[in-house]
Every structure is written in C-alpha cells, then in structure tokens.
Design a protein around this motif. Structure first.
Motif, PDB file in Angstrom:
ATOM      1  N   GLY A  68      10.765   0.445   4.296  1.00 49.00           N
ATOM      2  CA  GLY A  68      10.174   1.772   4.321  1.00 49.00           C
ATOM      3  C   GLY A  68       8.764   1.807   3.793  1.00 49.00           C
ATOM      4  O   GLY A  68       8.288   2.851   3.366  1.00 49.00           O
ATOM      5  N   GLY A  69       8.076   0.671   3.858  1.00 47.49           N
ATOM      6  CA  GLY A  69       6.782   0.575   3.218  1.00 47.49           C
ATOM      7  C   GLY A  69       5.579   0.962   4.027  1.00 47.49           C
ATOM      8  O   GLY A  69       4.650   1.555   3.518  1.00 47.49           O
ATOM      9  N   GLY A  70       5.541   0.608   5.287  1.00 53.80           N
ATOM     10  CA  GLY A  70       4.394   0.920   6.110  1.00 53.80           C
ATOM     11  C   GLY A  70       3.150   0.126   5.785  1.00 53.80           C
ATOM     12  O   GLY A  70       2.049   0.558   6.103  1.00 53.80           O
ATOM     13  N   LEU A  71       3.301  -1.027   5.137  1.00 53.82           N
ATOM     14  CA  LEU A  71       2.139  -1.872   4.852  1.00 53.82           C
ATOM     15  C   LEU A  71       1.884  -2.807   6.025  1.00 53.82           C
ATOM     16  O   LEU A  71       2.817  -3.239   6.696  1.00 53.82           O
ATOM     17  N   SER A  72       0.622  -3.138   6.233  1.00 57.03           N
ATOM     18  CA  SER A  72       0.280  -4.118   7.257  1.00 57.03           C
ATOM     19  C   SER A  72       0.733  -5.494   6.768  1.00 57.03           C
ATOM     20  O   SER A  72       0.993  -5.686   5.569  1.00 57.03           O
ATOM     21  N   PRO A  73       0.821  -6.472   7.666  1.00 55.71           N
ATOM     22  CA  PRO A  73       1.209  -7.815   7.225  1.00 55.71           C
ATOM     23  C   PRO A  73       0.285  -8.378   6.133  1.00 55.71           C
ATOM     24  O   PRO A  73       0.767  -8.993   5.171  1.00 55.71           O
ATOM     25  N   SER A  74      -1.016  -8.161   6.251  1.00 52.88           N
ATOM     26  CA  SER A  74      -1.926  -8.694   5.226  1.00 52.88           C
ATOM     27  C   SER A  74      -1.760  -7.949   3.903  1.00 52.88           C
ATOM     28  O   SER A  74      -1.814  -8.551   2.825  1.00 52.88           O
ATOM     29  N   GLN A  75      -1.526  -6.639   3.963  1.00 50.95           N
ATOM     30  CA  GLN A  75      -1.280  -5.878   2.730  1.00 50.95           C
ATOM     31  C   GLN A  75       0.032  -6.326   2.093  1.00 50.95           C
ATOM     32  O   GLN A  75       0.116  -6.493   0.872  1.00 50.95           O
ATOM     33  N   THR A  76       1.036  -6.560   2.924  1.00 51.41           N
ATOM     34  CA  THR A  76       2.327  -7.026   2.420  1.00 51.41           C
ATOM     35  C   THR A  76       2.178  -8.376   1.742  1.00 51.41           C
ATOM     36  O   THR A  76       2.755  -8.611   0.671  1.00 51.41           O
ATOM     37  N   ALA A  77       1.399  -9.269   2.334  1.00 51.27           N
ATOM     38  CA  ALA A  77       1.214 -10.600   1.753  1.00 51.27           C
ATOM     39  C   ALA A  77       0.570 -10.514   0.370  1.00 51.27           C
ATOM     40  O   ALA A  77       1.008 -11.176  -0.575  1.00 51.27           O
ATOM     41  N   VAL A  78      -0.451  -9.688   0.231  1.00 49.27           N
ATOM     42  CA  VAL A  78      -1.141  -9.544  -1.054  1.00 49.27           C
ATOM     43  C   VAL A  78      -0.230  -8.843  -2.058  1.00 49.27           C
ATOM     44  O   VAL A  78      -0.120  -9.271  -3.219  1.00 49.27           O
ATOM     45  N   PHE A  79       0.436  -7.794  -1.629  1.00 45.31           N
ATOM     46  CA  PHE A  79       1.362  -7.069  -2.496  1.00 45.31           C
ATOM     47  C   PHE A  79       2.456  -8.005  -3.011  1.00 45.31           C
ATOM     48  O   PHE A  79       2.753  -8.040  -4.208  1.00 45.31           O
ATOM     49  N   THR A  80       3.020  -8.798  -2.116  1.00 46.11           N
ATOM     50  CA  THR A  80       4.080  -9.732  -2.485  1.00 46.11           C
ATOM     51  C   THR A  80       3.558 -10.794  -3.442  1.00 46.11           C
ATOM     52  O   THR A  80       4.231 -11.157  -4.410  1.00 46.11           O
ATOM     53  N   ARG A  81       2.352 -11.283  -3.207  1.00 48.14           N
ATOM     54  CA  ARG A  81       1.763 -12.290  -4.100  1.00 48.14           C
ATOM     55  C   ARG A  81       1.580 -11.719  -5.496  1.00 48.14           C
ATOM     56  O   ARG A  81       1.880 -12.372  -6.496  1.00 48.14           O
ATOM     57  N   LEU A  82       1.099 -10.494  -5.602  1.00 43.56           N
ATOM     58  CA  LEU A  82       0.933  -9.873  -6.917  1.00 43.56           C
ATOM     59  C   LEU A  82       2.284  -9.662  -7.601  1.00 43.56           C
ATOM     60  O   LEU A  82       2.412  -9.869  -8.809  1.00 43.56           O
ATOM     61  N   ALA A  83       3.281  -9.264  -6.832  1.00 39.90           N
ATOM     62  CA  ALA A  83       4.613  -9.039  -7.396  1.00 39.90           C
ATOM     63  C   ALA A  83       5.217 -10.350  -7.896  1.00 39.90           C
ATOM     64  O   ALA A  83       5.872 -10.380  -8.934  1.00 39.90           O
ATOM     65  N   SER A 108      -7.418 -11.881  -9.818  1.00 38.70           N
ATOM     66  CA  SER A 108      -8.703 -11.296  -9.426  1.00 38.70           C
ATOM     67  C   SER A 108      -8.766 -11.249  -7.909  1.00 38.70           C
ATOM     68  O   SER A 108      -8.036 -11.953  -7.213  1.00 38.70           O
ATOM     69  N   ALA A 109      -9.659 -10.431  -7.405  1.00 39.06           N
ATOM     70  CA  ALA A 109      -9.824 -10.306  -5.959  1.00 39.06           C
ATOM     71  C   ALA A 109     -10.250 -11.638  -5.342  1.00 39.06           C
ATOM     72  O   ALA A 109      -9.764 -12.010  -4.269  1.00 39.06           O
ATOM     73  N   SER A 110     -11.105 -12.378  -6.025  1.00 39.91           N
ATOM     74  CA  SER A 110     -11.577 -13.649  -5.466  1.00 39.91           C
ATOM     75  C   SER A 110     -10.452 -14.682  -5.409  1.00 39.91           C
ATOM     76  O   SER A 110     -10.347 -15.433  -4.440  1.00 39.91           O
ATOM     77  N   VAL A 111      -9.598 -14.705  -6.417  1.00 39.48           N
ATOM     78  CA  VAL A 111      -8.466 -15.638  -6.404  1.00 39.48           C
ATOM     79  C   VAL A 111      -7.491 -15.251  -5.298  1.00 39.48           C
ATOM     80  O   VAL A 111      -6.973 -16.114  -4.574  1.00 39.48           O
ATOM     81  N   LEU A 112      -7.244 -13.954  -5.147  1.00 45.22           N
ATOM     82  CA  LEU A 112      -6.363 -13.493  -4.075  1.00 45.22           C
ATOM     83  C   LEU A 112      -6.928 -13.855  -2.697  1.00 45.22           C
ATOM     84  O   LEU A 112      -6.191 -14.299  -1.820  1.00 45.22           O
ATOM     85  N   ALA A 113      -8.227 -13.653  -2.520  1.00 46.85           N
ATOM     86  CA  ALA A 113      -8.857 -13.977  -1.228  1.00 46.85           C
ATOM     87  C   ALA A 113      -8.708 -15.462  -0.917  1.00 46.85           C
ATOM     88  O   ALA A 113      -8.362 -15.833   0.207  1.00 46.85           O
ATOM     89  N   GLN A 123     -14.655  -9.826   1.506  1.00 44.60           N
ATOM     90  CA  GLN A 123     -14.807  -8.497   2.085  1.00 44.60           C
ATOM     91  C   GLN A 123     -13.477  -7.998   2.673  1.00 44.60           C
ATOM     92  O   GLN A 123     -13.139  -6.819   2.552  1.00 44.60           O
ATOM     93  N   SER A 124     -12.755  -8.909   3.319  1.00 50.39           N
ATOM     94  CA  SER A 124     -11.447  -8.542   3.878  1.00 50.39           C
ATOM     95  C   SER A 124     -10.468  -8.207   2.759  1.00 50.39           C
ATOM     96  O   SER A 124      -9.681  -7.264   2.867  1.00 50.39           O
ATOM     97  N   MET A 125     -10.528  -8.975   1.669  1.00 50.56           N
ATOM     98  CA  MET A 125      -9.643  -8.708   0.533  1.00 50.56           C
ATOM     99  C   MET A 125      -9.971  -7.348  -0.071  1.00 50.56           C
ATOM    100  O   MET A 125      -9.066  -6.606  -0.465  1.00 50.56           O
ATOM    101  N   ALA A 126     -11.255  -7.013  -0.138  1.00 46.39           N
ATOM    102  CA  ALA A 126     -11.644  -5.706  -0.684  1.00 46.39           C
ATOM    103  C   ALA A 126     -11.024  -4.575   0.127  1.00 46.39           C
ATOM    104  O   ALA A 126     -10.556  -3.578  -0.434  1.00 46.39           O
ATOM    105  N   THR A 127     -10.972  -4.728   1.444  1.00 48.36           N
ATOM    106  CA  THR A 127     -10.371  -3.715   2.312  1.00 48.36           C
ATOM    107  C   THR A 127      -8.868  -3.603   2.052  1.00 48.36           C
ATOM    108  O   THR A 127      -8.322  -2.500   1.965  1.00 48.36           O
ATOM    109  N   ILE A 128      -8.207  -4.735   1.920  1.00 45.51           N
ATOM    110  CA  ILE A 128      -6.762  -4.749   1.649  1.00 45.51           C
ATOM    111  C   ILE A 128      -6.475  -4.093   0.306  1.00 45.51           C
ATOM    112  O   ILE A 128      -5.575  -3.249   0.189  1.00 45.51           O
ATOM    113  N   LEU A 129      -7.250  -4.461  -0.711  1.00 46.87           N
ATOM    114  CA  LEU A 129      -7.033  -3.906  -2.043  1.00 46.87           C
ATOM    115  C   LEU A 129      -7.295  -2.404  -2.070  1.00 46.87           C
ATOM    116  O   LEU A 129      -6.576  -1.653  -2.740  1.00 46.87           O
TER     117      LEU A 129
END
Length: 145
Positions: free
Chosen positions: A32-47, A53-58, A66-72
């Motif tokens: 029931g999340g409605g996250l895009s695949p890239s948002q899900t990947a980042v969300f899951t990694r943080l969880a 940091s944004a640079s480590v996540l990227a 820049q793409s990570m900034a959009t996801i975040l």
C-alpha cells in the motif's frame, strides 16, 4: 573449476536464481505504499542499514547525486525520512527514517512475512515446509562461511 562437483555448480546456479526471483517477488507484495522502485530501494536501504548521507546512498544505489536528491525529496514529502546534521561533520546531513517511516518499514516487513506464510500454508504440505526449514538452515550455514 574442474575440481568442483557438478552438483555444487548446479546448486550454486539454482540457489542464486531462486533467491533473486524470491527477492523480486517479495518486492511486488502490495504494501500500500505507492513508492517508485528507486524510492523503494532507498527506503529499504535506510530501513535495513540505518542513517546515511545522500552521497553514500547515491553511491550504494549507483546513481548520480542529483537523482538521489530527487528520490530523497519525494520520500521527505511523504514524511518517510528526516534530515539532521551529521554529528561528525556539520557540513553534511544524515538521512534517517522518520517515525512514520519506521512504522511503514515495520508494516512492509509484516505484509511480506504474512504473504509468504500464507503461500507456504496454502500451497505446500507440512513435509515440504519442513524441507524448506531444513534447507534454510543449510543456506544459513553457507552464508556464515
């Protein structure tokens, strides 16, 4: 690879294939999340891995900052993450799951656990489930080596 048993080579391929397919299938479980695949990947990694940091996540996701900034920004707009100063480097921000993000991550894990348990209950015999439990112990031994 002549000194490796053919059954070991086959098991290696079969395990990698089925684990990959299982991971992809679990990602498709509707949480029931409605996250895009890239948002899900980042969300899951943080969880899973905790604050970053944004640079480590990227770098971890193999995308441009820049793409990570959009996801975040999208995750932040949904109230799933928060930013706070890095205590070790005040110029940098750490990204962390918000209380709502932690709650969502727990709900997602529960939805996936429930989906798998239901499939195992409905589509497998007790003997097959016991075989899977035994196989999981062997896979754990493989991982621990």
């Amino acid at each position: 690879m002549d000194d490796i048993a053919p059954s070991a080579l086959r098991a290696s391929q079969e395990i990698r294939t089925v684990v990959g397919r299982l991971r992809r299938r679990l990602r498709k479980v509707d949480t029931g999340g409605g996250l895009s695949p890239s948002q899900t990947a980042v969300f899951t990694r943080l969880a899973k891995d905790g604050d970053s940091s944004a640079s480590v996540l990227a770098a971890a996701e193999g995308i441009r900052p820049q793409s990570m900034a959009t996801i975040l920004a999208a995750l932040e707009a949904q109230g799933l993450i928060e930013r706070r100063p890095d205590p070790e480097d005040g110029r940098r921000q750490l990204i962390t799951l918000s209380a709502a993000g932690r709650e969502r991550a727990a709900g997602d894990r529960e939805a996936r656990r429930e989906w798998m348990a239901r499939q195992l209950h409905e589509d497998f015999t007790e003997a097959e489930r016991q075989t899977l439990i035994e196989a999981a112990a062997l896979l754990e031994r493989l991982v621990e080596r």
